[in-house]
Scaffold this active site. Structure first.
Site, PDB file in Angstrom:
ATOM      1  CB  ALA A 246      -0.895  -0.017   1.227  1.00 30.44           C
TER       2      ALA A 246
ATOM      3  CD  GLU B 286      -2.061  -7.171   3.243  1.00 27.01           C
ATOM      4  OE1 GLU B 286      -1.881  -6.071   2.682  1.00 27.01           O
ATOM      5  OE2 GLU B 286      -2.381  -7.269   4.442  1.00 27.01           O
TER       6      GLU B 286
ATOM      7  CD  GLU C 293       1.871  -5.053   5.948  1.00 29.55           C
ATOM      8  OE1 GLU C 293       2.694  -5.934   6.287  1.00 29.55           O
ATOM      9  OE2 GLU C 293       1.136  -5.163   4.950  1.00 29.55           O
TER      10      GLU C 293
ATOM     11  N   GLY D 240       0.670  -5.000   0.946  1.00 27.93           N
ATOM     12  CA  GLY D 240      -0.501  -5.117   0.072  1.00 27.93           C
ATOM     13  C   GLY D 240      -0.222  -5.918  -1.190  1.00 27.93           C
TER      14      GLY D 240
HETATM   15  N1  CAA Z   1       4.521   3.183  -1.045  1.00 33.42           N
HETATM   16  C1  CAA Z   1       4.886   4.297  -1.669  1.00 33.42           C
HETATM   17  N2  CAA Z   1       5.980   4.402  -2.452  1.00 33.42           N
HETATM   18  C2  CAA Z   1       6.725   3.301  -2.604  1.00 33.42           C
HETATM   19  C3  CAA Z   1       6.392   2.070  -1.988  1.00 33.42           C
HETATM   20  C4  CAA Z   1       5.231   2.041  -1.175  1.00 33.42           C
HETATM   21  N3  CAA Z   1       4.798   0.916  -0.559  1.00 33.42           N
HETATM   22  N4  CAA Z   1       7.323   1.163  -2.304  1.00 33.42           N
HETATM   23  C5  CAA Z   1       8.198   1.791  -3.110  1.00 33.42           C
HETATM   24  N5  CAA Z   1       7.848   3.081  -3.295  1.00 33.42           N
HETATM   25  C6  CAA Z   1       8.533   4.095  -4.090  1.00 33.42           C
HETATM   26  C7  CAA Z   1       9.749   4.643  -3.344  1.00 33.42           C
HETATM   27  O1  CAA Z   1       9.371   5.641  -2.421  1.00 33.42           O
HETATM   28  C8  CAA Z   1      10.555   5.178  -4.508  1.00 33.42           C
HETATM   29  O2  CAA Z   1      10.023   6.419  -4.905  1.00 33.42           O
HETATM   30  P1  CAA Z   1      11.028   7.658  -5.266  1.00 33.42           P
HETATM   31  O3  CAA Z   1      11.805   7.172  -6.458  1.00 33.42           O
HETATM   32  O4  CAA Z   1      10.095   8.788  -5.561  1.00 33.42           O
HETATM   33  O5  CAA Z   1      11.892   7.855  -4.069  1.00 33.42           O
HETATM   34  C9  CAA Z   1      10.261   4.201  -5.628  1.00 33.42           C
HETATM   35  O6  CAA Z   1       9.061   3.524  -5.261  1.00 33.42           O
HETATM   36  C10 CAA Z   1      11.358   3.159  -5.795  1.00 33.42           C
HETATM   37  O7  CAA Z   1      11.560   2.544  -4.528  1.00 33.42           O
HETATM   38  P2  CAA Z   1      13.011   2.425  -3.829  1.00 33.42           P
HETATM   39  O8  CAA Z   1      13.896   3.546  -4.253  1.00 33.42           O
HETATM   40  O9  CAA Z   1      12.783   2.261  -2.368  1.00 33.42           O
HETATM   41  O10 CAA Z   1      13.502   1.083  -4.523  1.00 33.42           O
HETATM   42  P3  CAA Z   1      14.529   0.020  -3.894  1.00 33.42           P
HETATM   43  O11 CAA Z   1      14.865  -0.910  -5.013  1.00 33.42           O
HETATM   44  O12 CAA Z   1      15.643   0.692  -3.193  1.00 33.42           O
HETATM   45  O13 CAA Z   1      13.687  -0.774  -2.786  1.00 33.42           O
HETATM   46  C11 CAA Z   1      11.745  -1.886  -1.914  1.00 33.42           C
HETATM   47  C12 CAA Z   1      12.581  -1.538  -3.163  1.00 33.42           C
HETATM   48  C13 CAA Z   1      12.564  -2.830  -1.007  1.00 33.42           C
HETATM   49  C14 CAA Z   1      10.484  -2.583  -2.382  1.00 33.42           C
HETATM   50  C15 CAA Z   1      11.430  -0.593  -1.155  1.00 33.42           C
HETATM   51  O14 CAA Z   1      10.873   0.355  -2.076  1.00 33.42           O
HETATM   52  C16 CAA Z   1      10.447  -0.774  -0.039  1.00 33.42           C
HETATM   53  O15 CAA Z   1      10.811  -1.248   1.019  1.00 33.42           O
HETATM   54  N6  CAA Z   1       9.191  -0.366  -0.278  1.00 33.42           N
HETATM   55  C17 CAA Z   1       8.155  -0.413   0.754  1.00 33.42           C
HETATM   56  C18 CAA Z   1       7.661  -1.836   0.979  1.00 33.42           C
HETATM   57  C19 CAA Z   1       6.669  -1.855   2.099  1.00 33.42           C
HETATM   58  O16 CAA Z   1       6.949  -1.531   3.236  1.00 33.42           O
HETATM   59  N7  CAA Z   1       5.449  -2.262   1.766  1.00 33.42           N
HETATM   60  C20 CAA Z   1       4.354  -2.394   2.714  1.00 33.42           C
HETATM   61  C21 CAA Z   1       3.554  -1.142   2.724  1.00 33.42           C
HETATM   62  S1  CAA Z   1       2.401  -1.127   4.051  1.00 33.42           S
HETATM   63  C22 CAA Z   1       1.064  -2.011   3.482  1.00 33.42           C
HETATM   64  O17 CAA Z   1       1.069  -2.596   2.407  1.00 33.42           O
HETATM   65  C23 CAA Z   1      -0.118  -1.997   4.396  1.00 33.42           C
HETATM   66  C24 CAA Z   1      -1.200  -2.903   4.065  1.00 33.42           C
HETATM   67  O18 CAA Z   1      -1.171  -4.088   4.335  1.00 33.42           O
HETATM   68  C25 CAA Z   1      -2.434  -2.397   3.472  1.00 33.42           C
END
Ligand code: CAA
Length: 257
Positions: free
Chosen positions: A63, A111, A131, A108
């Site tokens: 998400a 999920e 999360e 998500g």
């Molecule tokens: N939300 C918003 N933006 C996201 C995102 C997310 N979940 N995941 C990645 N992005 C964005 C980053 O912010 C980045 O944007 P910018 O270029 O503008 O900075 C872009 O995507 C590329 O990401 P990274 O630079 O971080 O890429 P990376 O290769 O270094 O890392 C990754 C990849 C390990 C997937 C890392 O992006 C990451 O950890 N993302 C978040 C994953 C996460 O925590 N997901 C769970 C979200 S909570 C949820 O889902 C709740 C629920 O159950 C409903």
């Protein structure tokens, strides 16, 4: 422009979540587009649906953390419901849905793939529920579906510790059925969808309903559900056609519905 692409290939279709610059993270716009795309699928013509993510790096990275960062408890609950409603629509979709997981399936992302009937992935796929490290619980069904799909103890370890698992481990624990190279993934998903589409659609739909609804019932009620669905297939065009083809040793079958 929609963040979800829709492509029809004969009697199968592919939904591609396309917000590549954010690794296909699910914000409200994507969830709305996904909901609308599902509503637009002609389930009388399409016999199997594939869901994948745009690009080679990520299926869905979760998400949208930016959108969630300022939510109040009430708004958080509403956001959870929004995702849950769409994912439940996928889970109860009348036709089979295959997740072709082409990279990160986090939060998500994991999920959404767990709400699909069948999961296959590329060898670079990474699954996890990060999360708890963000100060929240999984919110689109992760606490419920992961412990139903894999061993509850492992689901708890993944959710509490936020450790990710790779494609090989996902296959070992039954989270995905098969692992392919990145280039092979979508053709494999299409091959599987076409194999499903060759079978009697009314029977396949009844199988999905029997399995999904039966899993939530005690066995005595579940087998009655199966009996009713089994019975409902008789005297349909496809039952008559399928059995006639067998009895007359005919290879070609004309299933319509
Ligand atoms: N939300 C918003 N933006 C996201 C995102 C997310 N979940 N995941 C990645 N992005 C964005 C980053 O912010 C980045 O944007 P910018 O270029 O503008 O900075 C872009 O995507 C590329 O990401 P990274 O630079 O971080 O890429 P990376 O290769 O270094 O890392 C990754 C990849 C390990 C997937 C890392 O992006 C990451 O950890 N993302 C978040 C994953 C996460 O925590 N997901 C769970 C979200 S909570 C949820 O889902 C709740 C629920 O159950 C409903």
């Amino acid at each position: 422009m929609s963040t979800v692409l829709y492509e029809v290939k004969g009697n199968i279709a592919i939904l591609t979540i396309s917000r590549e610059k954010a690794l296909n993270a699910l914000n409200s716009e994507v969830l709305n587009d996904l909901d609308a795309a599902l509503d637009a699928v002609d389930v009388n013509a399409i016999r199997a649906l594939i869901i994948t993510g745009a690009g080679k790096k990520s299926f869905v990275a979760g998400a949208d953390i930016g959108e969630m960062s300022t939510l109040t408890p009430e708004e958080g609950e509403a956001f959870g419901k929004k995702g849950n409603d769409v994912f439940r629509k996928i889970e109860t979709f009348p036709i089979p849905v295959i997740a072709a997981v082409n990279g990160f399936a986090l939060g998500g992302g994991n999920e959404i793939c767990m709400s699909c009937d069948i999961r296959i992935c590329s060898d670079n796929a990474i699954f996890g529920q990060p999360e708890a490290g963000l100060g929240i619980t999984p919110g689109f069904g992760g606490t419920q579906r992961l412990a139903r799909i894999i061993a509850p103890g492992l689901a708890k370890e993944i959710i509490y510790s936020t450790k990710n698992i790779d494609a090989a481990k996902a296959k070992e624990v039954g989270l995905v059925n098969e692992v392919y190279t990145q280039d092979e993934l979508l053709p494999a998903a299409e091959k599987l969808a076409n194999k499903i589409a060759k079978n009697a659609p009314i029977a396949v739909r009844a199988c999905k309903k029997a399995i999904n609804e039966g899993l939530d019932l005690p066995m005595d009620e579940a087998i009655v559900l199966e009996e009713k669905l089994f019975g409902s297939c008789f005297k349909t065009h496809d039952q008559i056609e399928g059995m006639d083809a067998f009895l007359t040793k005919r290879k070609e079958k004309n299933f319509i519905n």
